[in-house]
Design an enzyme around this catalytic site. Sequence first.
Site, short mmCIF file in Angstrom:
data_model
loop_
_atom_site.label_atom_id
_atom_site.label_comp_id
_atom_site.label_asym_id
_atom_site.label_seq_id
_atom_site.Cartn_x
_atom_site.Cartn_y
_atom_site.Cartn_z
N LYS A 211 0.91 -1.24 -0.01
CA LYS A 211 -0.01 -0.07 0.04
C LYS A 211 0.93 1.19 0.06
CE LYS A 211 -1.24 2.89 2.73
NZ LYS A 211 -1.20 4.05 2.19
N GLY B 98 7.49 5.06 7.99
CA GLY B 98 6.85 6.04 8.15
C GLY B 98 7.14 6.77 9.30
N GLY C 246 3.95 4.29 13.26
CA GLY C 246 4.53 2.83 13.42
C GLY C 246 4.39 2.25 14.98
N GLU D 107 10.67 1.51 10.26
CA GLU D 107 11.75 2.36 9.88
C GLU D 107 11.06 3.68 9.91
OE1 GLU D 107 14.74 2.02 9.28
OE2 GLU D 107 14.84 -0.13 9.04
N CYS E 102 14.25 11.26 6.05
CA CYS E 102 14.31 10.44 7.32
C CYS E 102 15.57 10.68 7.95
CB CYS E 102 13.91 9.03 7.31
SG CYS E 102 14.94 8.07 6.06
N GLU F 177 10.71 16.03 15.38
CA GLU F 177 11.02 16.05 13.89
C GLU F 177 10.13 16.92 13.10
OE1 GLU F 177 9.84 12.32 11.51
OE2 GLU F 177 11.84 12.09 10.58
P1 NAD Z 1 2.99 8.44 7.73
O1 NAD Z 1 3.38 7.89 8.99
O2 NAD Z 1 2.05 9.56 7.99
O3 NAD Z 1 2.65 7.48 6.58
C1 NAD Z 1 3.32 6.25 6.22
C2 NAD Z 1 2.39 5.12 5.41
O4 NAD Z 1 1.65 4.78 6.56
C3 NAD Z 1 1.54 5.89 4.65
O5 NAD Z 1 1.40 5.04 3.60
C4 NAD Z 1 0.18 6.11 5.31
O6 NAD Z 1 -0.95 6.05 4.28
C5 NAD Z 1 0.31 4.88 6.23
N1 NAD Z 1 -0.78 5.03 7.24
C6 NAD Z 1 -1.16 6.18 7.95
N2 NAD Z 1 -1.97 6.01 8.97
C7 NAD Z 1 -2.07 4.69 8.84
C8 NAD Z 1 -2.78 3.73 9.85
N3 NAD Z 1 -3.48 4.22 10.97
N4 NAD Z 1 -2.46 2.20 9.70
C9 NAD Z 1 -1.71 1.84 8.83
N5 NAD Z 1 -1.19 2.72 7.77
C10 NAD Z 1 -1.24 4.05 8.00
O7 NAD Z 1 4.45 8.92 7.26
P2 NAD Z 1 4.69 9.96 5.96
O8 NAD Z 1 4.37 11.33 6.20
O9 NAD Z 1 4.25 9.34 4.60
O10 NAD Z 1 6.34 9.77 5.92
C11 NAD Z 1 7.06 10.73 7.02
C12 NAD Z 1 7.76 9.74 7.94
O11 NAD Z 1 8.22 8.79 7.54
C13 NAD Z 1 8.71 10.61 8.79
O12 NAD Z 1 8.60 10.63 10.26
C14 NAD Z 1 9.91 10.26 8.33
O13 NAD Z 1 11.04 10.34 9.08
C15 NAD Z 1 9.61 8.80 7.98
N6 NAD Z 1 10.63 8.08 7.12
C16 NAD Z 1 11.52 7.16 7.95
C17 NAD Z 1 12.32 6.30 7.14
C18 NAD Z 1 13.48 5.43 7.42
O14 NAD Z 1 13.80 4.69 6.91
N7 NAD Z 1 13.63 5.44 9.07
C19 NAD Z 1 12.29 6.63 5.66
C20 NAD Z 1 11.40 7.51 5.15
C21 NAD Z 1 10.45 8.09 5.72
#
Ligand code: NAD
Length: 497
Positions: free
Chosen positions: A176, A229, A234, A251, A285, A386
Amino acid sequence: MSATVYKNYINGTWVASSSGETFENRNPANHDDVIGVFQRSNEADVKAAVDAAAAAYMKWRLVPAPKRGEILYRVAARLTANKEQFSRDMTREMGKILIETRGDVQEAIDMTYYMAGEGRRLFGMTTPSELPNKFNMTVRQPVGVCGFITPWNFPMAIPSWKMMPALICGNTIVIKPATDTPMSVVNLMKACEEEGVPPGVVNMVTGPGGSTGEALMNDDRVRIVSFTGSTEVGRRVSTACAPKFKHLCLEMGGKNVIIIMNDADLELAVEGVLWGAFGTSGQRCTATSRVIMHKDVAAKFTSMLVERAKNIKVGNGLEDSVQMGPVVNQSQVDTVLKYIEIGKADGARLECGGQRLTGGAYDKGYFIQPTVFSGVTRNMRIWKEEIFGPVLGMGTFNTFEEAIELANDTAYGLSASIYTRDVNKAYVAMRDVYTGIFYVNAPTIGAETHLPFGGTKETGNGHREAATAALDVFSEWKSIYVDFSGTIQRAQIDNAD
Ligand code: NAD
């Protein structure tokens, strides 16, 4: 002209969601540009995708790994052939400048080739038995159906980090993608389809996290969930997976730091901080969001950096001269502007930026000025939290020991860096800064696919992506004992004197 409608990819075919609902994906640099219309998937769609992945698993796990690798080699070649188109699609859907989206697609290519090669390795271990006429070995076995939930900032690289190791190990997948960047995963699916990944082995359902994502992680047949995310989401994923003992790779966020020592090459450090803080508009990230400087060089370094940051050209990432694109959506604009106000209210000094860019073409996108705060201290929220945008916080230290302590003063542990010419200090920092990734005389960004990727503390849950470390996420060890003595031999008992 009406926008193209993109469907879910399930069991080798492109199908509309049974919800009958869709959502639009627009260019964050130009709201008039509609990239496409995508499916707002529901639980029934996710179930159909997991059905397909579960059925395909029974065959795919038995395809010899070198054969699986041959398919991945072809997928990698296809990604290479389409690199320019995929990069342009990605700049349109998430905003980062073309040289960066080319890097994102290249990362997917590198990962695909790397994991294709693993098809002829996937090494286990043979080791002597404690008993005579007995043979011991280990093999990796696949786990089953994997569910992937991915963010928008690396729209093709991150999905590939999860898909390619999972596939080479013999698992099947349902992904997804983030709602802001489904197009890049459609492109990845097309490459798999065109190069003969069998139906059901890879599946994609688009839609929001709250419904589509939750349905995926809650399906009992999904045995591995890999999520990248925010730490906040997470944590929810972790809680949902725990009762079923699902394998879970997380991650998450970062608050990455660069230490500038008083013997650093300051010109080089300026280049590194600019790239680390403002590449991808700070939405990595691993982005550099804190810089700490030795007090002897702080004033000089700050003025050198601010001079350059002020002159970064912000605009549409498809234009060659642009150095920084927009942020991804209105919600990111709101978050970043909120943190700029928090920084000011907490007493940090705004050195440059701090505003949303408006007027002309800027009015059609989500553009924010590169923003630098100095005088940032550990009690401030912009030190701790962050931001995920083009905002850099700079502070000072008096001693090297204090620098190490400040570097570790964060809930996260993804990436860190030091600029110094002193090899002894560099080695101490490598040892004592508690992160998953560390750089010397380079910024906090720039991971290569054949080294493990991930972070400590609230960045992750102990797993690593990329490199052979990823194989440990997507396979389970089986220890095998073959007794060819023809007698009953009891371990720990029959070898006693
Ligand atoms: P997010 O947590 O909002 O979303 C990530 C994913 O989770 C998306 O596909 C979203 O649709 C899904 N999601 C949202 N709510 C959910 C739920 N309740 N249940 C299941 N899935 C759900 O993050 P974002 O805004 O897309 O990305 C930014 C974040 O990602 C930042 O915190 C960044 O640090 C982190 N990130 C980490 C890494 C790493 O490898 N450590 C890499 C890239 C981004």
